[in-house]
Design an enzyme around this catalytic site. Structure first.
Site, PDB file in Angstrom:
ATOM      1  N   GLU B 308       0.826  -1.204   0.000  1.00  0.00           N
ATOM      2  CA  GLU B 308       0.000   0.000   0.000  1.00  0.00           C
ATOM      3  C   GLU B 308       0.864   1.259   0.000  1.00  0.00           C
ATOM      4  OE1 GLU B 308      -4.022  -0.330   1.926  1.00  0.00           O
ATOM      5  OE2 GLU B 308      -3.138   1.145   3.269  1.00  0.00           O
ATOM      6  N   GLU B 311       2.170   1.663  -3.408  1.00  0.00           N
ATOM      7  CA  GLU B 311       1.080   2.135  -4.263  1.00  0.00           C
ATOM      8  C   GLU B 311       0.899   3.650  -4.100  1.00  0.00           C
ATOM      9  OE1 GLU B 311      -2.729   0.420  -3.342  1.00  0.00           O
ATOM     10  OE2 GLU B 311      -3.731   1.426  -5.009  1.00  0.00           O
ATOM     11  N   CYS B 335      -8.071  -1.930   4.326  1.00  0.00           N
ATOM     12  CA  CYS B 335      -7.962  -3.108   5.202  1.00  0.00           C
ATOM     13  C   CYS B 335      -9.270  -3.478   5.870  1.00  0.00           C
ATOM     14  CB  CYS B 335      -6.959  -2.903   6.320  1.00  0.00           C
ATOM     15  SG  CYS B 335      -5.714  -1.726   5.991  1.00  0.00           S
ATOM     16  N   SER B 355      -7.165   2.168  -2.100  1.00  0.00           N
ATOM     17  CA  SER B 355      -6.009   1.351  -2.433  1.00  0.00           C
ATOM     18  C   SER B 355      -6.532   0.030  -3.008  1.00  0.00           C
ATOM     19  CB  SER B 355      -5.204   1.075  -1.162  1.00  0.00           C
ATOM     20  OG  SER B 355      -4.375  -0.055  -1.367  1.00  0.00           O
ATOM     21  N   LYS B 394     -15.211  -9.516   8.208  1.00  0.00           N
ATOM     22  CA  LYS B 394     -14.200 -10.397   7.611  1.00  0.00           C
ATOM     23  C   LYS B 394     -14.828 -11.695   7.104  1.00  0.00           C
ATOM     24  CE  LYS B 394     -10.376  -8.021   8.199  1.00  0.00           C
ATOM     25  NZ  LYS B 394      -9.621  -7.593   7.019  1.00  0.00           N
ATOM     26  N   GLU B 397     -16.029 -10.709   3.833  1.00  0.00           N
ATOM     27  CA  GLU B 397     -14.909 -10.477   2.924  1.00  0.00           C
ATOM     28  C   GLU B 397     -14.339 -11.782   2.379  1.00  0.00           C
ATOM     29  OE1 GLU B 397     -11.298  -9.036   4.709  1.00  0.00           O
ATOM     30  OE2 GLU B 397     -10.776  -7.854   2.944  1.00  0.00           O
ATOM     31  N   GLU B 402     -14.367 -12.723  -5.695  1.00  0.00           N
ATOM     32  CA  GLU B 402     -13.106 -12.386  -6.375  1.00  0.00           C
ATOM     33  C   GLU B 402     -11.874 -12.743  -5.547  1.00  0.00           C
ATOM     34  OE1 GLU B 402     -15.407 -10.330  -5.314  1.00  0.00           O
ATOM     35  OE2 GLU B 402     -14.585  -8.517  -4.400  1.00  0.00           O
ATOM     36  N   CYS B 552     -10.032  -1.711  14.708  1.00  0.00           N
ATOM     37  CA  CYS B 552     -10.337  -3.142  14.803  1.00  0.00           C
ATOM     38  C   CYS B 552     -10.547  -3.606  16.244  1.00  0.00           C
ATOM     39  CB  CYS B 552      -9.215  -3.952  14.191  1.00  0.00           C
ATOM     40  SG  CYS B 552      -8.903  -3.493  12.493  1.00  0.00           S
TER      41      CYS B 552
END
Lengths: 389, 625
Positions: B308, B311, B335, B355, B394, B397, B402, B552
């Protein structure tokens, strides 16, 4: 139409209430209303003068006047008569209160079922605008006030003033926590007075007749006359103007009721008086009512009457607070148990205790008053109810 | 920033308490009150509940929650106020004059007991078959009030179907007591607004738009509602049965990665106070449960920083050197899967600002099923990756279609802190008593930079520790590497670091103020996004967003209860552990160097990185078919 001869709601020799009011300064209007001892006509009986003074004392830039025309209490239809016959005085009362507290905007929260009145009410507003009795620079006195009518959608709880304000704001109709009260934190967080239709008309009339005149009517703590809507087992149901202090017996005579066994004073959420109590008075100090009087004669099954009321509350509880949401359901289930003959007396006592809790622990007036018919009917007619089963 | 803060709109569902207008001079003044006959002095405007708690007087509550605006609907906290005909909800009653309060009078006790009996009559199910058994506020109250029978009966049949449609949140409305904490969490705390009450009276229920399954509305899966539910009506979608199955299957190689936040909170599940790190005891527990390998997600957090950070530098280069106007800046972190789902639903036109990096969880899964599988000669088809996360999103996710660039699902199961605690109990272990153990190699040793991902601002701090050093060749100019402007619980934080005397290859960054922002909780993310939409963030380069309040460590999979104080303690545990680690910068993690030498040989943001470690997003919008 008001059925009997009116003294209070009588246009004879009534001056131009609005003009008289706007010629006074706001402080004098507040004093006059306070001296009249006018109490709110919606049922709760909060002193109107005090309410207006609290709102007037606020330094907020924006204040609001709300006319509670949600008339949802079962058995009440006196506001409908006022809205039909005295719309000018309703609106003038709103302008006067706005002038007194320093508000520029008023809402009428009109019961959804009264939408057929909407056109004539709007016509009345239009007329007042043309006559400079509303809008900018009213009667050339430099005071601006506008009125907007908003329709309710049929929820009983929206007659409770804070739920009404939530609904006006576009939210789900649920009562707010009080305190803070609407006079401090009402519509959009601004000081707001919410008054019943009849209160506004009465206030307007007091402007012309005078506060002192008003205090000569009624009883010690309940000044003036009251509109009641009488329904049920009588020959002449309808809307009557009665002096505070009238006994139930006198009232029954007036509407030609025979063989009355019970009188429900104050609508579904009111007190159910039995024959032995018919000498009791209609007044804030005794049996208080927002206008509903229902008469039941000897042929009526009081348990059935009660069932009707409780079904209404189970359906109309807004559902936010526990005592009202579940409590009413338990009371209705209790009625059903009695019908089926399997309610013990000890469980009935428990339910009456529950009703007492609901009266003090519910969040708003709905849950605080809905156990009243249960407790009064079960207390006054227990023998009759149980002996029939 | 002023503008952003002012944009804070009023809560929609239930109004917070608005104080009655008090004389300005009186604000800050104290008022003498009486509770149960004893005199106290409290600040004007304090609620009765606050006054009681300040003075250690117990008043039971249910709908009240420290994080939420007031509702006053459960009526459990009612007290007697002298001069008032009705009982008052202590949680909402503001003290503006000398009140006399009774918290345990006969009236009060009777009323509370009645309220409780009513709730229990409608509360379906039995405690022993409930996941909140032992940690349920209703159960606790029932004990407190000595409930030994159902005075008003007990509902025997289900009224609602359990909604299991969401990967993240399971809703069992038969256990709902209508306290509306979830509603207030969703609309007021998170400003998402998926849940609301419908119908009236007895038919009132909490549901979604048009009563749709949760998977078909704009729920971002953050699970904050779960953390605030007082009963068992809400829970995360628990995969522990399936995980036990694969652990018990000898043909499966079961690998667990553990995120930084669970270790800082799991002790609470075993009765420890908040703020005690259990990293090493947890490692032992996981091995005893039977996981084949226990890895540290901090490794892939370090990997995320490399990817990241690179990037961001590439975006800056494209913009500043090549003048490419298609480059989107500021770059947002990616994240937090709740945040990703939030932006996909509410700001789908702005996905290019994100990102493209996968979250550390997904990166780790991809690395395990490729690099790790290859090095250890294990067929990736037989590897099961479990991710221990503080998070319910999560779970969503890891099921995104994908997320399988290796040909296999990157992560098979997302497990929350609460669910792991349950597995540990089921294995007969008491976590605090276990001897310490280490992570397994090769992804065992990670940097403190990866660890602080758990707290809001942690990703930013980790990124700065690495980026500043890459660009200037010097360590960040903050004492002990503690970049304090990144820390703390302010809703939106903003700061900058000046880049000076940069290395020749980064000469275009000479003298540039690297401006960054940090937001936690989607209500704050919304403020930032609105500022972006208004075009006010053109000077900002990098923005960290975490969906959950506190980051988190306040995630929807963390131990219940949660409160500002608890989250603060968890953050302290994380920063303390970071301070004690030998490696505190992502680029100095030896395993990171190793993986770029051996596997991702083109370096960060290279071809293979892009295939395995980066992703794309879906324009979901608010209307879902």
């Amino acid at each position: 139409m008001i059925k009997n001869k009116s003294i209070l709601f009588n246009r004879e020799n009534l001056g131009d209430c609005l003009a008289i009011a706007l010629n006074k300064n706001p402080q004098d209007i507040l004093m006059e209303i306070r001296e009249s001892n006018l109490k709110g006509r919606g049922g709760a009986g909060f002193p109107t003068g005090t309410k207006w003074m609290l709102a007037a004392a606020s330094l907020a830039n924006k204040k609001y006047v709300v006319c509670n025309a949600d008339e949802g209490e079962p058995g009440t239809f006196k506001d409908r008569v006022l809205l039909s016959d005295f719309p000018d005085l309703v609106f003038e009362g709103m302008v006067i209160s706005g002038y007194a507290i320093g508000a520029q905007k008023g809402f009428m929260y009109l019961r959804g079922e009264y939408s057929y009145l909407l056109k004539q009410l709007n016509d009345q507003l239009e007329k007042m605008l043309k006559e400079k009795r509303l809008g900018k620079n009213i009667l050339g006195k430099g005071y601006d006030f506008e009125i907007e009518i908003r329709l309710g959608a049929g929820a009983y709880v929206c007659g409770e003033e804070t739920a009404l304000i939530e609904s006006l704001e576009g939210h789900r109709g649920e009562a707010r926590n009080r305190p803070p009260y609407p006079v401090n934190t009402g519509f959009m967080g601004n000081p707001t007075i919410v008054n019943n239709v009849e209160t506004f008309v009465t206030a307007a009339i007091i402007m012309s007749r005078g506060g002192e005149w008003f205090t000569k009517l009624g009883t010690g703590k309940s000044k003036g006359h009251k509109l009641v809507s009488v329904s049920g087992d009588c020959e002449e149901p309808g809307v009557y103007e009665v002096p505070f202090g009238i006994s139930i017996n006198e009232l029954l005579k007036m509407v030609k009721a025979k063989n009355a066994k019970a009188v429900q004073v104050g609508g579904a959420s009111g007190y159910c008086a039995c024959e032995g109590e018919f000498e009791r008075q209609i007044s804030f100090e005794d049996l208080s009512t927002g206008g509903s009087i229902m008469i039941f004669n000897q042929s009526r099954d009081m348990l059935h009457v009660l069932r009707n009321f409780m079904e209404f509350f189970v359906e109309e509880s807004c559902g936010q607070c526990t005592p009202c949401r579940i409590g009413n359901k338990k009371l209705l289930e209790g009625v059903e148990k009695i019908e089926q003959g399997d309610c013990s007396l000890s469980y009935l006592r428990e339910l009456i205790e529950l009703g007492k809790t609901m009266k003090i622990a519910s969040k708003c007036g709905l849950g605080q008053s809905s156990p009243t018919p249960f407790i009064s009917i079960m207390t006054n007619f227990e023998q009759e109810i149980f002996s029939q089963r | 920033m002023d503008k952003i803060v002012k944009d804070n709109r009023a809560p929609v569902s239930q109004k917070p308490l608005v104080m009655a207008k008090v004389d300005k001079d009186a604000i800050g003044a104290t008022v003498g009150i009486e509770i149960n006959g004893n005199p106290y002095k409290v600040m004007l405007g304090t609620t009765i509940l606050e006054a009681c708690r300040e003075n250690n007087i117990h008043v039971p509550t249910l709908c009240y929650h420290e994080d939420l605006c007031l509702a006053g609907v459960c009526r459990v906290c009612v007290v007697e106020v002298e001069g008032m005909n009705t009982l008052q909800a202590a949680c909402t009653f503001p003290i503006i004059n000398k009140v006399k309060v009774r918290t345990t009078s006969e009236k009060v006790r009777k009323a509370r007991r009645h309220v409780l009996d009513l709730m229990l009559s409608e509360h379906y199910g039995e405690c022993y078959s409930c996941h909140r058994n032992g940690n349920c506020e209703l159960q606790k109250l029932a004990k407190e009030y000595g409930v030994d029978s159902y005075k008003f009966g007990h509902i025997q049949e289900r009224r609602y179907k359990i909604d299991r449609s969401s990967y993240a949140v399971v809703r069992d409305m038969d256990k709902c007591i209508l306290c509306k904490r979830c509603v207030r969490t969703c609309i007021d705390l998170q400003e998402v607004g998926v849940l609301e009450a419908i119908n009236r009276g007895d038919k009132t229920k909490i549901t979604t738009f048009m009563d749709k399954p949760l998977a078909e509305v704009v729920c971002i899966s953050c699970g904050q509602c779960i953390n605030r539910c007082p009963t068992g009506a809400l829970k995360a979608n628990d995969p522990s049965d399936e995980i036990w199955n694969v652990i018990d299957d000898p043909s499966k190689h079961v690998v667990i990665q553990t995120a930084p936040s669970p270790r800082a909170a799991i002790g609470e599940e075993f009765g420890l106070p908040a703020g005690i790190s259990m990293t090493k005891q947890m490692n032992r527990a996981l091995k005893m449960i039977g996981f084949d390998k226990v890895f540290d997600t901090n490794f892939s957090a370090d990997l995320t920083i490399m990817e990241e950070g690179t990037e961001l530098l590439l975006r800056l280069k494209k913009k500043l050197v090549e003048g490419d106007n298609n480059v989107r800046l500021p770059q947002f972190t990616s994240c937090s899967p709740g945040w990703i789902k939030y932006i996909e639903h509410f700001y789908p036109e702005y996905l290019d600002y994100l990102s493209t990096c996968k979250s550390p969880q997904q990166m780790f899964g991809a690395v395990i099923k490729t690099f790790y599988a290859n090095e250890n000669k294990i067929d990736p088809a037989n590897i099961v990756t479990v991710a221990l996360m503080p998070c319910s999103a999560k779970k969503f996710e890891c099921n995104r279609p994908e997320m399988n660039a290796s040909g296999f699902k990157d992560v098979d199961y997302g497990l929350t802190t609460r669910e792991l605690a349950q597995m540990i109990r089921e294995a007969g272990l008491f976590l605090p008593d276990l001897p310490p153990d280490t992570f397994d190699e090769p992804f065992g040793e990670a940097s403190g930079a990866g660890l602080i991902f758990g707290a809001t601002g942690g990703v930013m701090e980790a990124a700065l520790r690495t980026a500043y050093e890459l660009v200037t060749g010097r360590v960040v100019p903050f004492e002990n590497l503690d970049i304090l402007p990144c820390r703390g619980f302010d809703g939106v934080k903003q700061a900058s670091v000046k880049l000076e005397n940069v290395k020749p290859e980064w000469s275009f960054l000479e003298g540039v103020d690297l401006n960054f922002m940090i937001a936690h909780g989607t209500a704050n993310a919304k403020k930032v996004m609105e500022a972006l939409v208004r075009g006010e963030l053109s000077n900002i380069h990098f923005i960290e967003v975490m969906a959950c309040p506190g980051g988190c460590l306040g995630g929807g999979g963390q131990p219940i209860p949660t409160s500002p104080e608890i989250r603060k303690k968890r953050a302290e545990a994380i920063y303390q552990e970071d301070a004690g680690l030998p490696v505190r910068k992502s680029h100095e993690n030896p395993h990171i160097t190793y993986i770029y030498e051996k596997f991702l040989t083109e370096g960060p943001c290279g071809h293979l990185s892009h295939k395995l470690l980066h992703t794309h997003y879906v324009k979901r919008g608010k209307y879902i078919g």
